[in-house]
Design a protein around this motif. Structure first.
Motif, mmCIF file in Angstrom:
data_model
loop_
_atom_site.group_PDB
_atom_site.id
_atom_site.type_symbol
_atom_site.label_atom_id
_atom_site.label_comp_id
_atom_site.label_asym_id
_atom_site.label_seq_id
_atom_site.Cartn_x
_atom_site.Cartn_y
_atom_site.Cartn_z
ATOM 1 N N LEU A 78 0.834 -1.203 0.000
ATOM 2 C CA LEU A 78 0.000 0.000 0.000
ATOM 3 C C LEU A 78 0.872 1.257 0.000
ATOM 4 O O LEU A 78 0.508 2.276 -0.610
ATOM 5 C CB LEU A 78 -0.923 -0.015 1.218
ATOM 6 C CG LEU A 78 -2.048 1.018 1.271
ATOM 7 C CD1 LEU A 78 -2.945 0.914 0.041
ATOM 8 C CD2 LEU A 78 -2.888 0.826 2.524
ATOM 9 N N ASP A 79 2.007 1.188 0.643
ATOM 10 C CA ASP A 79 2.927 2.320 0.661
ATOM 11 C C ASP A 79 3.615 2.501 -0.690
ATOM 12 O O ASP A 79 3.971 3.619 -1.067
ATOM 13 C CB ASP A 79 3.974 2.104 1.761
ATOM 14 C CG ASP A 79 4.937 3.272 1.881
ATOM 15 O OD1 ASP A 79 4.473 4.401 2.112
ATOM 16 O OD2 ASP A 79 6.148 3.048 1.733
ATOM 17 N N ARG A 85 -2.933 2.486 -3.849
ATOM 18 C CA ARG A 85 -3.281 3.783 -3.249
ATOM 19 C C ARG A 85 -4.565 4.338 -3.867
ATOM 20 O O ARG A 85 -5.438 4.831 -3.154
ATOM 21 C CB ARG A 85 -2.136 4.774 -3.447
ATOM 22 C CG ARG A 85 -0.940 4.561 -2.526
ATOM 23 C CD ARG A 85 0.189 5.520 -2.865
ATOM 24 N NE ARG A 85 1.235 5.486 -1.851
ATOM 25 C CZ ARG A 85 1.261 6.261 -0.782
ATOM 26 N NH1 ARG A 85 0.296 7.139 -0.586
ATOM 27 N NH2 ARG A 85 2.243 6.173 0.095
ATOM 28 N N ARG A 86 -4.659 4.285 -5.188
ATOM 29 C CA ARG A 86 -5.851 4.820 -5.851
ATOM 30 C C ARG A 86 -7.104 4.071 -5.411
ATOM 31 O O ARG A 86 -8.145 4.672 -5.136
ATOM 32 C CB ARG A 86 -5.710 4.718 -7.377
ATOM 33 C CG ARG A 86 -4.706 5.654 -7.987
ATOM 34 C CD ARG A 86 -4.938 5.796 -9.490
ATOM 35 N NE ARG A 86 -4.891 4.522 -10.195
ATOM 36 C CZ ARG A 86 -3.778 3.970 -10.683
ATOM 37 N NH1 ARG A 86 -2.609 4.580 -10.512
ATOM 38 N NH2 ARG A 86 -3.827 2.823 -11.326
ATOM 39 N N PHE A 90 -5.931 6.810 -1.193
ATOM 40 C CA PHE A 90 -4.761 7.557 -0.731
ATOM 41 C C PHE A 90 -4.108 8.268 -1.909
ATOM 42 O O PHE A 90 -4.015 7.723 -3.005
ATOM 43 C CB PHE A 90 -3.738 6.623 -0.079
ATOM 44 C CG PHE A 90 -4.209 5.999 1.197
ATOM 45 C CD1 PHE A 90 -4.162 6.708 2.389
ATOM 46 C CD2 PHE A 90 -4.703 4.702 1.220
ATOM 47 C CE1 PHE A 90 -4.589 6.143 3.569
ATOM 48 C CE2 PHE A 90 -5.137 4.123 2.398
ATOM 49 C CZ PHE A 90 -5.087 4.847 3.582
ATOM 50 N N THR A 96 0.430 5.907 4.809
ATOM 51 C CA THR A 96 -0.557 4.825 4.745
ATOM 52 C C THR A 96 -0.476 4.004 6.028
ATOM 53 O O THR A 96 0.505 4.089 6.773
ATOM 54 C CB THR A 96 -0.300 3.936 3.524
ATOM 55 O OG1 THR A 96 1.071 3.509 3.530
ATOM 56 C CG2 THR A 96 -0.587 4.686 2.228
#
Length: 311
Positions: A78-79, A85-86, A90, A96
């Motif tokens: 996720l980072d 992220r989309r 984020f 995150t």
């Protein structure tokens, strides 16, 4: 407890052309507002630092199912990954969640029993998109090993010709045409299929296809009570001689086997692709969370594929 504000920055990845991702299509597949409304009360405390938005956390857990990621790997991905992220909302440069945030979020889901409500909310939307006319239902169960033999909610079960398994059982009702999962019931592994089967029946199930484990009156009566027609594999029939009896038995069972077998593809996808070979956490409540999340993730991907094929 207030929620953090995320997605405020503009998505900007050094001017690169953004690659297409199936996650972008999945994000547009349903209206997420009803899901967010169910999740909103999770962090009700007025004190403490702002919590991560529950909808973003829920979407992150779906990513962990689709990509079979541990909490540590999910936090790292996720980072790092723009498509992740989309999907979660984020922006490019903001922080995150760490892995402990996912542990706490799952604990909240289990404590509030929201996994079933989330499954119903998502599946209702997906059925309206994919199921044109309800004709039949597939019912079966699959055994999932426990996270540990020390899990007191799990039970041992032994089937002929197979090794004993300590775990839980997911009882599933799926649409016979689209293979979308419509109902779920999670029990210890030693629960009888016929007794637990009514918990996997949707309303107005149509013809209900099931194997011989469901041949008792308890399940048949439950099917008829919901307006369905039982189509259950038989193990014996009356006939004038052996050849006639075997012929009648084959003529009854073969069409049922041909339709009922479709549910095995659902279980295969769950276990081969989505990591449901073994429970990740102890306890029946957390086992139910994992199975419901897996079913939601499966239904979203399955509906996207159905709509793509229709287009």
């Amino acid at each position: 407890m207030a929620h953090r504000s995320i997605g405020q920055e503009r998505f900007d990845f050094a001017g690169r052309t953004r690659p297409a991702s199936s996650l972008d299509e999945l994000g547009k597949l349903i209206n997420w507002a009803p899901v967010a409304a169910l999740l909103d009360p999770l962090y009700s405390a007025t004190k403490g630092e702002p919590a991560w938005p529950p909808l973003a956390m829920f979407k992150a857990l779906l990513l962990s199912i689709w990509y079979d990621l541990s909490d540590v790997k999910l936090a790292e991905a996720l980072d790092d990954r723009a498509s992740f992220r989309r999907f979660c909302g984020f922006s490019a440069n903001e922080a995150t969640p760490e892995r402990t945030a996912f542990v706490r979020f799952r604990r909240h889901l289990a404590a509030n029993g929201l996994d079933r409500s989330l499954f119903d909310a998502v599946t209702t939307q997906l059925r309206s998109k994919a199921v044109a006319v309800k004709t039949g239902t597939l019912v079966d169960a699959t055994i999932i090993a426990s996270a540990s033999e020390g899990d007191n909610d799990a039970r041992w079960v032994k089937h002929k010709g197979k090794r004993a398994v300590h775990g839980f059982k997911a009882h599933v009702g799926a649409d016979a045409d689209t293979a979308l999962v419509e109902e779920l019931s999670i029990t210890p592994a030693n629960f009888n299929d016929g007794r637990a089967g009514p918990g996997a029946l949707p309303d107005n199930p149509g013809e209900v296809f099931a194997d011989s484990a469901y041949r008792g009156n308890h399940f048949r009566d439950a099917v008829r009570a919901k307006g369905g027609i039982p189509r259950i594999v038989a193990t014996g029939m009356w006939g004038r001689d052996e050849q006639e009896t075997l012929r009648k038995l084959h003529e009854w069972n073969q069409p049922i086997h041909r339709v009922r077998g479709r549910i095995e593809k659902i279980f295969g996808t769950w276990k081969r692709c989505y990591g449901l070979r073994r429970m990740r956490w102890r306890g029946l409540a957390k086992a139910a969370v994992q199975v419901h999340l897996t079913a939601i993730a499966y239904n979203l991907k399955r509906t996207m594929n159905i709509l793509a094929a229709q287009a």
